[in-house]
Design an enzyme around this catalytic site. Structure first.
Site, PDB file in Angstrom:
ATOM      1  N   PHE A  18       0.823  -1.222  -0.200  1.00 25.23           N
ATOM      2  CA  PHE A  18       0.526  -0.061   0.126  1.00 25.23           C
ATOM      3  C   PHE A  18       0.980   1.303   0.009  1.00 25.23           C
ATOM      4  CE2 PHE A  18      -2.643   3.564   1.595  1.00 25.23           C
ATOM      5  CZ  PHE A  18      -3.355   3.652   0.891  1.00 25.23           C
ATOM      6  N   ASP A 103       9.396   2.988   1.651  1.00 28.19           N
ATOM      7  CA  ASP A 103       8.456   3.336   1.958  1.00 28.19           C
ATOM      8  C   ASP A 103       7.974   3.550   3.486  1.00 28.19           C
ATOM      9  OD1 ASP A 103       5.663   4.403   2.578  1.00 28.19           O
ATOM     10  OD2 ASP A 103       4.540   3.272   1.248  1.00 28.19           O
ATOM     11  N   LYS A 132       3.020  11.790   6.578  1.00 26.01           N
ATOM     12  CA  LYS A 132       2.501  11.611   7.997  1.00 26.01           C
ATOM     13  C   LYS A 132       3.100  12.530   9.294  1.00 26.01           C
ATOM     14  CE  LYS A 132      -0.072   7.473   6.368  1.00 26.01           C
ATOM     15  NZ  LYS A 132      -1.030   7.309   5.308  1.00 26.01           N
TER      16      LYS A 132
HETATM   17  C1  LIG Z   1       2.694   3.151   3.592  1.00 22.73           C
HETATM   18  C2  LIG Z   1       1.872   4.335   2.305  1.00 22.73           C
HETATM   19  N1  LIG Z   1       2.434   4.512   1.502  1.00 22.73           N
HETATM   20  C3  LIG Z   1       1.940   5.902   1.067  1.00 22.73           C
HETATM   21  C4  LIG Z   1       0.846   6.634   1.600  1.00 22.73           C
HETATM   22  C5  LIG Z   1       0.348   7.594   0.464  1.00 22.73           C
HETATM   23  O1  LIG Z   1       0.235   8.836   0.707  1.00 22.73           O
HETATM   24  P1  LIG Z   1       0.106   9.934   0.490  1.00 22.73           P
HETATM   25  O2  LIG Z   1      -1.790   9.804   1.768  1.00 22.73           O
HETATM   26  O3  LIG Z   1       0.609  10.875   1.313  1.00 22.73           O
HETATM   27  O4  LIG Z   1      -0.400   9.748  -0.823  1.00 22.73           O
HETATM   28  C6  LIG Z   1       0.195   5.741   2.393  1.00 22.73           C
HETATM   29  C7  LIG Z   1      -0.895   6.872   2.954  1.00 22.73           C
HETATM   30  O5  LIG Z   1      -1.992   5.838   4.145  1.00 22.73           O
HETATM   31  C8  LIG Z   1       0.882   4.832   3.545  1.00 22.73           C
HETATM   32  O6  LIG Z   1      -0.013   3.596   4.289  1.00 22.73           O
END
Ligand SMILES: Cc1ncc(COP(=O)(O)O)c(C=O)c1O
Length: 278
Positions: A18, A103, A132
């Site tokens: 994700f 990530d 976040k």
């Molecule tokens: C692990 C991870 N990567 C990327 C994202 C996406 O981030 P954004 O909402 O800034 O696109 C999220 C969002 O929850 C996430 O949990």
């Protein structure tokens, strides 16, 4: 430069990933619901089995540009790869001149009990994505970290967005990082995470299959017979504790990093009550 021909490269990603909701990102999602109705999708991604080094070995080749991985998969239900996997994957990437991209949007900035979850494997990824907690959750700001050798391929004007490079966002991020370090929130996450998990393990609930996590990033996996994690999350919400079910059967606890032991104890009383429900 690796010299892959234009439009020929592949980015390897992981099952149950994700990384957000943009078209390119959902293009490699293994979750049908995230993709439903959003095609056509971006080509150039290939999934390997998360945590399985053999799967990565089979897929990696001269056309592989990068390997994108969450060091702990949050949305998938706090899935932690086997010990040493990230290191092996990193070394494999180095051998094939492939960029290792972590990530850390969920797992990073103290959540796992370290500044970054990849530190548990003593590696230094080529690229790290954060967001976040970068603003302490109070302002929309995210960032991509890398050496000049990698990010230097962008020249001014090559890339941008209306609110990208926002000075207020940058100021908020700098202040949040300062708080994280000065208030020892990473250490707090490590210590209280261990405590929280140990106490959760003491709850004699017939519903609990497995408790896993690092720092204050904890998943309580329930047996299928429990009927899904949602009803437990709702019962907890009624008692003032917010958590979220992920992948149907996992309760994800990600309390604020400023939490104190007394507050965890207070929460544990309610969690116990809920996990002992019929
Ligand atoms: C692990 C991870 N990567 C990327 C994202 C996406 O981030 P954004 O909402 O800034 O696109 C999220 C969002 O929850 C996430 O949990």
């Amino acid at each position: 430069m690796k010299g892959i021909s234009e439009d020929k490269g592949t980015i390897l990603t992981c099952t149950n990933n994700f990384s957000g909701r943009t078209i390119s990102i959902v293009s490699f999602s293994t979750e049908e619901q995230y993709k439903d109705g959003f095609g056509p999708f971006t080509p150039g991604f290939q999934n390997v089995e998360y945590g399985d080094i053999e799967s990565l070995k089979v897929a990696i080749n001269e056309d592989t540009i990068a390997f994108l991985i969450e060091p702990i998969q949050g949305e998938a239900g706090i899935i932690i790869p086997p010990d040493g996997y990230l290191k092996e994957a990193f070394e494999l990437c180095k051998k094939h001149n492939v960029l290792f991209i972590a990530d850390e949007i969920q797992s990073g900035l103290g959540r796992s009990g370290k500044l970054f979850a990849f530190e548990y494997d003593n590696i230094r990824p080529d690229v790290v994505i954060i967001g976040k907690a970068l603003s302490g959750g109070c302002y929309p700001v995210s960032a991509v970290l890398s050496d000049r050798e990698v990010l230097g391929v962008f020249n001014p004007g090559d890339h941008g967005s209306t609110f990208g490079g926002n000075p207020l966002g940058a100021a908020v991020a700098r202040e949040s990082l300062k708080v994280l370090v000065e208030e020892k929130l990473i250490e707090n996450s490590f210590e209280l995470g261990n405590y929280f998990r140990a106490e959760l393990n003491e709850i004699p609930s017939k519903h609990v299959k497995l408790i896993r996590g690092k720092g204050l990033f904890i998943g309580v996996e329930l047996h299928e017979e429990a009927g899904g994690a949602r009803r437990f999350c709702e019962a907890l919400a009624e008692r003032g504790i917010l958590c979220k079910e992920t992948h149907t059967h996992v309760i994800r606890f990600a309390p604020p990093l400023v939490i104190k032991k007394e507050q965890i104890d207070e929460a544990l009383v309610k969690i116990k009550e809920v996990l002992l429900m019929p």
